[in-house]
Design a protein around this motif. Structure first.
Motif, PDB file in Angstrom:
ATOM      1  N   MET A 126      68.704  25.753  47.169  1.00  0.00           N
ATOM      2  CA  MET A 126      69.068  24.804  46.449  1.00  0.00           C
ATOM      3  C   MET A 126      67.725  23.978  46.392  1.00  0.00           C
ATOM      4  N   LEU A 127      66.657  23.959  47.414  1.00  0.00           N
ATOM      5  CA  LEU A 127      65.234  23.178  47.118  1.00  0.00           C
ATOM      6  C   LEU A 127      64.744  24.363  45.710  1.00  0.00           C
ATOM      7  N   LYS A 128      65.085  25.592  45.755  1.00  0.00           N
ATOM      8  CA  LYS A 128      64.010  25.504  44.204  1.00  0.00           C
ATOM      9  C   LYS A 128      65.004  25.144  43.006  1.00  0.00           C
ATOM     10  N   THR A 129      66.674  25.190  43.388  1.00  0.00           N
ATOM     11  CA  THR A 129      66.668  24.414  42.339  1.00  0.00           C
ATOM     12  C   THR A 129      66.471  23.230  41.749  1.00  0.00           C
ATOM     13  N   VAL A 130      66.452  22.273  42.519  1.00  0.00           N
ATOM     14  CA  VAL A 130      65.549  21.220  42.505  1.00  0.00           C
ATOM     15  C   VAL A 130      64.383  20.912  42.002  1.00  0.00           C
ATOM     16  N   LEU A 131      63.484  22.041  42.632  1.00  0.00           N
ATOM     17  CA  LEU A 131      62.787  22.091  41.858  1.00  0.00           C
ATOM     18  C   LEU A 131      62.114  22.627  40.930  1.00  0.00           C
ATOM     19  N   ILE A 132      62.959  23.271  40.780  1.00  0.00           N
ATOM     20  CA  ILE A 132      63.337  23.554  38.866  1.00  0.00           C
ATOM     21  C   ILE A 132      63.685  22.820  37.801  1.00  0.00           C
ATOM     22  N   LEU A 133      64.414  21.779  38.807  1.00  0.00           N
ATOM     23  CA  LEU A 133      65.098  20.293  37.511  1.00  0.00           C
ATOM     24  C   LEU A 133      64.008  19.598  37.227  1.00  0.00           C
ATOM     25  N   LEU A 134      63.130  19.873  38.721  1.00  0.00           N
ATOM     26  CA  LEU A 134      62.393  18.487  38.492  1.00  0.00           C
ATOM     27  C   LEU A 134      60.993  19.255  37.511  1.00  0.00           C
ATOM     28  N   VAL A 135      60.785  20.221  37.621  1.00  0.00           N
ATOM     29  CA  VAL A 135      59.598  20.677  36.990  1.00  0.00           C
ATOM     30  C   VAL A 135      60.366  21.401  34.833  1.00  0.00           C
TER      31      VAL A 135
END
Length: 76
Positions: free
Chosen positions: A1-10
């Protein structure tokens, strides 16, 4: 979940940077066109710094002197 948010943020930050780059180029192009239009409409409003004007005069004088010296040599 956290990785998905970070990728989306990038991805969103890259998209934002690309949009800002596009917007700045668009504004720069408009400013250049307006400046060119103003120069065409009123060329006397464009001023050159006095020291630069002196340098340009010196360059023109040197060009005239060189072209004057080259003409007699071509006649001989």
């Amino acid at each position: 979940m956290l990785k998905t948010v970070l990728i989306l943020l990038v991805v969103l930050s890259i998209a934002l940077l690309l949009y800002l780059l596009y917007l700045s180029q668009k504004l720069l192009r408009q400013a250049q066109q307006q400046q060119a239009r103003e120069r065409r409409e009123n060329p006397l409003s464009y001023r050159v710094h006095p020291k630069l004007a002196e340098e340009l005069k010196k360059i023109e004088q040197l060009k005239q002197q060189r072209s004057g010296k080259n003409k007699p040599e071509a006649d001989q």
